[in-house]
Design an enzyme around this catalytic site. Sequence first.
Site, PDB file in Angstrom:
ATOM      1  N   ASN A 212       0.841  -1.187   0.000  1.00  0.00           N
ATOM      2  CA  ASN A 212       0.000   0.000   0.000  1.00  0.00           C
ATOM      3  C   ASN A 212       0.883   1.246   0.000  1.00  0.00           C
ATOM      4  O   ASN A 212       1.734   1.418   0.864  1.00  0.00           O
ATOM      5  CB  ASN A 212      -0.910   0.051   1.229  1.00  0.00           C
ATOM      6  CG  ASN A 212      -1.742   1.317   1.231  1.00  0.00           C
ATOM      7  OD1 ASN A 212      -2.706   1.449   0.479  1.00  0.00           O
ATOM      8  ND2 ASN A 212      -1.356   2.289   2.048  1.00  0.00           N
ATOM      9  N   HIS A 355      -6.379   7.959  -3.730  1.00  0.00           N
ATOM     10  CA  HIS A 355      -6.358   9.364  -4.159  1.00  0.00           C
ATOM     11  C   HIS A 355      -7.136  10.211  -3.161  1.00  0.00           C
ATOM     12  O   HIS A 355      -8.211   9.830  -2.704  1.00  0.00           O
ATOM     13  CB  HIS A 355      -6.988   9.497  -5.541  1.00  0.00           C
ATOM     14  CG  HIS A 355      -7.134  10.929  -5.989  1.00  0.00           C
ATOM     15  ND1 HIS A 355      -6.074  11.665  -6.467  1.00  0.00           N
ATOM     16  CD2 HIS A 355      -8.214  11.767  -5.990  1.00  0.00           C
ATOM     17  CE1 HIS A 355      -6.496  12.888  -6.769  1.00  0.00           C
ATOM     18  NE2 HIS A 355      -7.778  12.975  -6.480  1.00  0.00           N
ATOM     19  N   THR A 423      -8.664   2.075  -3.867  1.00  0.00           N
ATOM     20  CA  THR A 423      -8.375   1.432  -2.586  1.00  0.00           C
ATOM     21  C   THR A 423      -8.363   2.402  -1.409  1.00  0.00           C
ATOM     22  O   THR A 423      -8.414   1.977  -0.253  1.00  0.00           O
ATOM     23  CB  THR A 423      -7.012   0.713  -2.655  1.00  0.00           C
ATOM     24  OG1 THR A 423      -6.057   1.577  -3.283  1.00  0.00           O
ATOM     25  CG2 THR A 423      -7.131  -0.560  -3.476  1.00  0.00           C
ATOM     26  N   GLU A 424      -8.268   3.707  -1.692  1.00  0.00           N
ATOM     27  CA  GLU A 424      -8.367   4.720  -0.640  1.00  0.00           C
ATOM     28  C   GLU A 424      -8.921   6.004  -1.250  1.00  0.00           C
ATOM     29  O   GLU A 424      -8.380   6.505  -2.234  1.00  0.00           O
ATOM     30  CB  GLU A 424      -6.999   5.035  -0.017  1.00  0.00           C
ATOM     31  CG  GLU A 424      -6.421   3.934   0.839  1.00  0.00           C
ATOM     32  CD  GLU A 424      -5.134   4.383   1.543  1.00  0.00           C
ATOM     33  OE1 GLU A 424      -4.848   5.596   1.572  1.00  0.00           O
ATOM     34  OE2 GLU A 424      -4.426   3.508   2.055  1.00  0.00           O
ATOM     35  N   ASN A 425      -9.988   6.516  -0.663  1.00  0.00           N
ATOM     36  CA  ASN A 425     -10.481   7.847  -1.008  1.00  0.00           C
ATOM     37  C   ASN A 425     -11.336   8.334   0.153  1.00  0.00           C
ATOM     38  O   ASN A 425     -12.240   7.637   0.601  1.00  0.00           O
ATOM     39  CB  ASN A 425     -11.305   7.822  -2.300  1.00  0.00           C
ATOM     40  CG  ASN A 425     -11.833   9.188  -2.682  1.00  0.00           C
ATOM     41  OD1 ASN A 425     -13.048   9.393  -2.788  1.00  0.00           O
ATOM     42  ND2 ASN A 425     -10.945  10.155  -2.884  1.00  0.00           N
TER      43      ASN A 425
END
Length: 580
Positions: A212, A355, A423-425
């Site tokens: 990650n 993002h 995967t990330e926001n």
Amino acid sequence: MLPDNLVIVYCYYTNFTQVLLERFASMCEFWLEYDMFTPDHASFYLLTFCFSGFSWGAGGSAYQTEGAWDKDGKGLSIWDVFSHKKGKIQQNDTGDFSCEGYYKVKDDVSLMKELRLNHYRFSISWPRLLPTGIKSDHVNEKGIQYYDHLINHLLENKITPIVTLYHWDLPQVLQEKYGGWQNISMVNYFNEFANLCFERFGDRVKYWITFNNPWSVAVEGYETGEHAPGLRLRGTGAYRAAHHIIKAHAKVWHTYDTQWRGKQKGLVGIALSGEWGEPVDISNQKDIEAAERYVQFHLGWFATPIFHGDYPQVMKDFIGIKSVQQGLGTSRLPTFSPQEKSYIKGTCDFLGIGHFTTRYITQKNNPSGRSSSNYFSDRDLAELVDPRWPDPGSEWLYAVPWGFRRLLNFVKTQYGNPMIYVTENGVSEKMLCTELCDEWRIQYYKDYINEMLKAIKDGVNVKGYTAWSLLDKFEWDEGFSERFGLYYVDFRNKNKPRYPKASVQFYKRIISSNGFPNQREVENWRRKAVETCSSSNQLLAADPLTSHMEMVTEIVVPTVCTLSILLSAIFLMFLLRRRN
């Protein structure tokens, strides 16, 4: 490409249009509101996003949420050691206890079920499974049991586990003995750990992420020292760490491909962070090139080798030229051999994209002396922000939704439109007081998910979205001062209770509708979410009193009882003496 059965309707928005959209929505897979007179980044408002197979989720990571840092045979990680050094983390916070997720698997999966998540993304702690970092030395079966329990409980509740193998918590012994990611030996040690995870959990886990945000591991861990292990090897440390991480990723992908894929039928990818860089002056070629460089030095640094076999040309050019100017015989950017390029290229079944924000970028010539050499000066650019961008309090994170669509399209163009999982926001806030009515987070999710749906309309192959994060948690060098969670965690209370923020109800509605049914309905979601959080907010506002009462119960009451006994004993002795 979009599905064959996709129907797209473009229309000017009127009340009559609203009626038509609501009446005929059942006939359409995808509805759009279109206004040709607005700028590109505000031109569409996506109404319904209904084709099947899209996955909605939330995430967290081991060190940030588990706690139990020294329980059940777990070894030390670099973050255990780093966070215990005074002055490294705001308020000298540590992740020692954090959310106590290690003890709250059922509770937290219940929250996920209430949210109707399709997937949950979490990481496996390397030192919890292998305290010494080496498989052949010692496997901690209690760590295995914990992740078995978590995975099984997710699957029982129809939530797909997406598992990250490395979310920054390297075993401390490997840092001390070998220098961590500065050493090529980490490639084999990481492969041993990954192989153990495939062996023990791969019958149930079908989505694996090797690393990650390796950008943060390399730059903040080995260049600036802001993160564990806290080394400041300027100009070389980040590049060397990244080089070994890319090799480690490729080796793990090949291990899975040759040994496990045939029977387990899973996928292996990597999760890369990427901020979008927009030229300050879109008519200035130097600004355009600087903005491209910004993205290539961040996302492209890792994605380009994995998809094309070598580092971005612009990185090789700029770092090579500056290295020569500094009197060095070779570039500070390591090189891959032809065999390594071939081995690394194509090692990605899906690409994870994390993002959060965007920057304006302009050309800036940095000095090239050896004393000033570092990753940031190598790029020859300056980052700017627009003061009008919404800022919830975290100094680095501004809400700039249109940058998300542009980044996703960049990935599509640069890397052959790979399968993408966001995967990330998400968005954090810094607040001294308790606040569950997080309307700014609702707006952030609405706008960013909207931009993601536009990117899908553009043909970007996005298969899933992960809200970051499920819970408030330990935020690395920011400690507990920064909160990303859909659920508020009261870290002052030893039980670490969770409270839903307004954004929980809003995100739940998005998941249930698989997008946005119509503008009026989405506004109703927002209003109802804020209404439901108000009473919870009042409840939680009284929590300091509750915590105080707990303190009275746990500390003051026993103390008073002890003093009473002592006073009684003294009084009794006094009476006995008088009698004698």
